[in-house]
Design an enzyme around this catalytic site. Structure first.
Site, PDB file in Angstrom:
ATOM      1  N   ASN A  66      -2.076   0.287   6.619  1.00 12.24           N
ATOM      2  CA  ASN A  66      -1.619  -0.977   7.201  1.00 12.24           C
ATOM      3  C   ASN A  66      -0.736  -1.788   6.252  1.00 12.24           C
ATOM      4  O   ASN A  66      -0.621  -2.994   6.363  1.00 12.24           O
ATOM      5  CB  ASN A  66      -2.799  -1.797   7.745  1.00 12.24           C
ATOM      6  CG  ASN A  66      -3.745  -2.267   6.669  1.00 12.24           C
ATOM      7  OD1 ASN A  66      -3.604  -1.882   5.504  1.00 12.24           O
ATOM      8  ND2 ASN A  66      -4.693  -3.108   7.024  1.00 12.24           N
ATOM      9  N   LYS A  96       0.813  -1.219   0.000  1.00 14.48           N
ATOM     10  CA  LYS A  96       0.000   0.000   0.000  1.00 14.48           C
ATOM     11  C   LYS A  96       0.851   1.276   0.000  1.00 14.48           C
ATOM     12  O   LYS A  96       2.064   1.227   0.254  1.00 14.48           O
ATOM     13  CB  LYS A  96      -0.934  -0.032   1.217  1.00 14.48           C
ATOM     14  CG  LYS A  96      -1.954  -1.179   1.162  1.00 14.48           C
ATOM     15  CD  LYS A  96      -2.992  -1.035   2.265  1.00 14.48           C
ATOM     16  CE  LYS A  96      -4.011  -2.167   2.212  1.00 14.48           C
ATOM     17  NZ  LYS A  96      -5.101  -1.970   3.190  1.00 14.48           N
TER      18      LYS A  96
HETATM   19  P1  CMP Z   1      -7.683  -4.376   3.361  1.00 13.93           P
HETATM   20  O1  CMP Z   1      -7.285  -5.778   3.611  1.00 13.93           O
HETATM   21  O2  CMP Z   1      -6.996  -3.663   2.258  1.00 13.93           O
HETATM   22  O3  CMP Z   1      -9.261  -4.305   3.120  1.00 13.93           O
HETATM   23  C1  CMP Z   1     -10.053  -3.189   3.465  1.00 13.93           C
HETATM   24  C2  CMP Z   1      -9.272  -2.137   4.176  1.00 13.93           C
HETATM   25  O4  CMP Z   1     -10.010  -1.128   4.832  1.00 13.93           O
HETATM   26  C3  CMP Z   1      -8.469  -2.774   5.272  1.00 13.93           C
HETATM   27  O5  CMP Z   1      -7.419  -3.528   4.712  1.00 13.93           O
HETATM   28  C4  CMP Z   1      -8.057  -1.564   6.123  1.00 13.93           C
HETATM   29  O6  CMP Z   1      -6.803  -1.048   5.767  1.00 13.93           O
HETATM   30  C5  CMP Z   1      -9.101  -0.517   5.727  1.00 13.93           C
HETATM   31  N1  CMP Z   1      -9.780   0.036   6.871  1.00 13.93           N
HETATM   32  C6  CMP Z   1      -9.790   1.334   7.212  1.00 13.93           C
HETATM   33  N2  CMP Z   1     -10.523   1.526   8.307  1.00 13.93           N
HETATM   34  C7  CMP Z   1     -10.999   0.319   8.701  1.00 13.93           C
HETATM   35  C8  CMP Z   1     -11.822  -0.129   9.772  1.00 13.93           C
HETATM   36  N3  CMP Z   1     -12.311   0.693  10.691  1.00 13.93           N
HETATM   37  N4  CMP Z   1     -12.098  -1.456   9.829  1.00 13.93           N
HETATM   38  C9  CMP Z   1     -11.612  -2.313   8.892  1.00 13.93           C
HETATM   39  N5  CMP Z   1     -10.828  -1.932   7.857  1.00 13.93           N
HETATM   40  C10 CMP Z   1     -10.522  -0.630   7.774  1.00 13.93           C
END
Ligand code: CMP
Length: 140
Positions: free
Chosen positions: A114, A11
């Site tokens: 993340n 990312k």
């Molecule tokens: P990813 O696996 O890329 O899929 C969805 C993304 O939403 C997740 O990783 C997180 O980085 C992002 N995200 C941001 N805020 C939240 C939240 N409150 N709960 C879950 N995912 C979140």
């Protein structure tokens, strides 16, 4: 279980901090092989479609803005039990909950920034791989 594939995104928070190699090293050390990779800047339309399942979530707009804020590296990873193996080395979505030795524990900044995305099932892996790669771009 036979070798199979999953889809990964390094990312914008990780590319911004020059951590493409550090992330990839952890993936490789976990037994995954990069069989396709490209560095791209996702368009808003691409990000909205890719994360369409989260469209109704309160964090959707911020997520799309973040994922289009800088370059990402999309990858196809191959290995035994690739989806699960990748999820283990990534660690919990929120780095505050991620186990020692995982990518998110070591490198992630927040639940949004993340550092990595990984498919959550074989079915989604196939869909996500096809979203970014043509068959001939994947060389095992
Ligand atoms: P990813 O696996 O890329 O899929 C969805 C993304 O939403 C997740 O990783 C997180 O980085 C992002 N995200 C941001 N805020 C939240 C939240 N409150 N709960 C879950 N995912 C979140």
């Amino acid at each position: 279980m036979a070798a199979n594939r999953t889809f990964s995104i390094i990312k914008p928070d990780a590319t911004r901090r020059n951590l493409t190699g550090a992330v990839t090293k952890m993936l490789e050390e976990a037994g995954l092989r990069v069989v396709a990779a490209k560095r791209i800047r996702m368009s808003r339309e691409q990000a909205e479609q890719f994360y369409g399942v989260h469209r109704e979530r309160p964090f959707f707009n911020d997520l799309v803005s973040f994922m289009t804020s800088g370059p990402v590296v999309v990858q196809v990873l191959e290995g035994e039990d690739a989806v699960q193996r990748n999820r283990e080395v990534m660690g919990a979505t929120n780095p505050a909950n991620a186990a020692e030795g995982t990518i998110r524990k070591a490198l992630a900044e927040s639940i949004e920034a993340n550092s990595v995305h990984g498919s959550d099932s074989d079915e989604n892996a196939a869909t996500e791989i096809a979203f970014f790669f043509r068959n001939e771009e994947i060389v095992g």
